[in-house]
Design a protein around this motif. Sequence first.
Motif: not given
Length: 346
Positions: A253-282
């Motif tokens: 879910l977090a990786l999809g969120a990252l994509h949508a945030v960047q798609e909207a030209r928002l800076r990560v994490p200066a405009d929007v911070a994103v975090a997930g759960f699982d600590d996968t290789d991705e």
Amino acid sequence: MPTMYDVALRAGVSLKTVSRVVNGEPNVSEETRRKVTAAIAELDFRPNSVARNLRTGRVDLVGLALPYLSQPYFSALAEAIMREAERRGLTVLVELTGGDAEAELALVREHGHHLGGLLLYPIGLSDAQARSVAETVPAVLMSERPYDAPVDRVAMANREGVRALVGHMASLGYTRIAALGADHTGLPERSAAHLRLDGYRDGLRDAGLPYDPELVLDVGTPHWSRSAGAEQLRRLIASQVRFDAVVAFADALALGALHAVQEARLRVPADVAVAGFDDTDEARYSYPSLTSVAPGTAQIAREALDLLRDRMSGTAPQGEGRLVVADFELVVRESTLGGSAAWAGA
């Protein structure tokens, strides 16, 4: 109907010893052979049926039933369990259930008697169904939900992990933190989705931040995917609801969120911070790299196989279930660090 595991328990021996006795193999003491034979008689086994089950089954074959492998966490869990099982001389048979209780039960009915043991990640299993699984085959559930049945469980620190994530976000100054991955579709109250939402509430309370339902994004547990994460973030952005951080209940879910945030030209994490759960290789190799909760996957594999070993050998306590909660670690990376870590996307 009694099983070979009941014979082993009644005789106070291992499954392999029961197999040797029924098949007339050597290297079994006369006293042990007598105990096993007596147990078979007491339990009213039909010798031909027992022999057939032991000939067609394998004590060293362990079933691993997972909802999906498409989600990164489950593929990482499968790999950890298979590596640990190999180290112990066990072979793992992987089956997918789609998170459907009937599929989980069908697997047990069809294959349970041919397995030495079963590791099951249930989603829709009821108390009565969990009891049925435990009565059919030595089993350990990898489940956050407690069952009114004598089943062993290994669980993640779901609530505590998300609470730590929200606390981390708040410590960096984020105050409008969205929760991505809630599920109000009727899953059991102690499911992972509900526990992680509880942890989100806990973290807000710790930080003195208000709970805003507009920042809670429902997805539904079977749909913790990149596409679902991206879709929900696009909706949140389009809604004009103000937010400055996202705590996703799974890395996908977090990786999809990252994509949508960047798609909207928002800076990560200066405009929007994103975090997930699982600590996968991705999470480690996304750009920016993703802050995530490591739920102790290797520990879960070890503990689950330890509990299953006891069930398979008949040394586990009868009539009660055991619970092990794995340790977690908050792994902080670029997606929440702020300042010099801010990334503007492509």
